[in-house]
Design a protein around this motif. Structure first.
Motif, PDB file in Angstrom:
ATOM      1  N   GLU A 111       9.689   3.877  12.747  1.00 52.49           N
ATOM      2  CA  GLU A 111       9.245   4.754  11.444  1.00 52.49           C
ATOM      3  C   GLU A 111       7.523   4.117  11.503  1.00 52.49           C
ATOM      4  OE1 GLU A 111      10.842   7.174   9.985  1.00 52.49           O
ATOM      5  OE2 GLU A 111      12.600   6.652  11.014  1.00 52.49           O
ATOM      6  N   GLY A 112       6.896   3.575  12.409  1.00 54.54           N
ATOM      7  CA  GLY A 112       5.676   3.161  12.505  1.00 54.54           C
ATOM      8  C   GLY A 112       5.516   1.711  12.039  1.00 54.54           C
ATOM      9  N   VAL A 113       4.197   1.584  11.591  1.00 56.08           N
ATOM     10  CA  VAL A 113       3.721   0.544  11.020  1.00 56.08           C
ATOM     11  C   VAL A 113       4.206  -0.017   9.569  1.00 56.08           C
ATOM     12  CG1 VAL A 113       1.903  -1.381  10.623  1.00 56.08           C
ATOM     13  CG2 VAL A 113       1.716   0.105  12.602  1.00 56.08           C
ATOM     14  N   VAL A 114       4.953  -1.069   9.640  1.00 54.69           N
ATOM     15  CA  VAL A 114       5.213  -1.551   8.048  1.00 54.69           C
ATOM     16  C   VAL A 114       4.354  -2.416   7.396  1.00 54.69           C
ATOM     17  CG1 VAL A 114       7.274  -2.269   6.446  1.00 54.69           C
ATOM     18  CG2 VAL A 114       7.548  -0.626   8.464  1.00 54.69           C
ATOM     19  N   THR A 115       3.825  -2.529   6.300  1.00 63.75           N
ATOM     20  CA  THR A 115       2.919  -3.276   5.930  1.00 63.75           C
ATOM     21  C   THR A 115       3.811  -3.957   4.662  1.00 63.75           C
ATOM     22  OG1 THR A 115       1.167  -2.433   6.614  1.00 63.75           O
ATOM     23  CG2 THR A 115       0.692  -4.272   4.798  1.00 63.75           C
ATOM     24  N   VAL A 116       3.863  -5.448   4.275  1.00 68.63           N
ATOM     25  CA  VAL A 116       4.462  -5.857   3.182  1.00 68.63           C
ATOM     26  C   VAL A 116       3.319  -6.925   2.671  1.00 68.63           C
ATOM     27  CG1 VAL A 116       6.361  -7.335   2.311  1.00 68.63           C
ATOM     28  CG2 VAL A 116       6.681  -5.814   4.692  1.00 68.63           C
TER      29      VAL A 116
END
Length: 90
Positions: free
Chosen positions: A35-40
């Motif tokens: 789903e692409g890049v995840v930023t937390v």
């Protein structure tokens, strides 16, 4: 900083109950897609549950997103940044 140095630092900060940010490329084996890049923005690592151990457990990080309260996991080799610093693979 390497991926493995970042993971060690994440574990240490989590032991101290200090939040950190990170990003990673998502990937689901079951769906065979990203789903692409995840930023937390604010997270802490969780201890891995013995119940949830599987053949991929050694390659995953379990974490809690402190902004949403949700727990999730990511692939260690797909980590991209730690506290806004880009990570090296080696």
């Amino acid at each position: 900083m390497t991926v493995y140095e970042a993971i060690d630092r994440m574990r240490e900060l989590s032991r101290q109950r200090i939040a950190f940010s990170f990003s990673f490329m998502s990937y689901s084996i079951a769906r065979r897609r990203s789903e692409g890049v995840v930023t937390v923005r604010r997270a802490r690592l969780n201890k891995q549950s013995r119940r949830e151990r599987n053949q991929y457990s050694n390659y995953m990080l379990q974490y809690t997103d402190l902004d949403t309260g949700e727990t999730a996991s990511c692939w260690q080799p797909l980590l991209l940044t730690f506290n806004d610093t880009e990570l090296e693979l080696h």
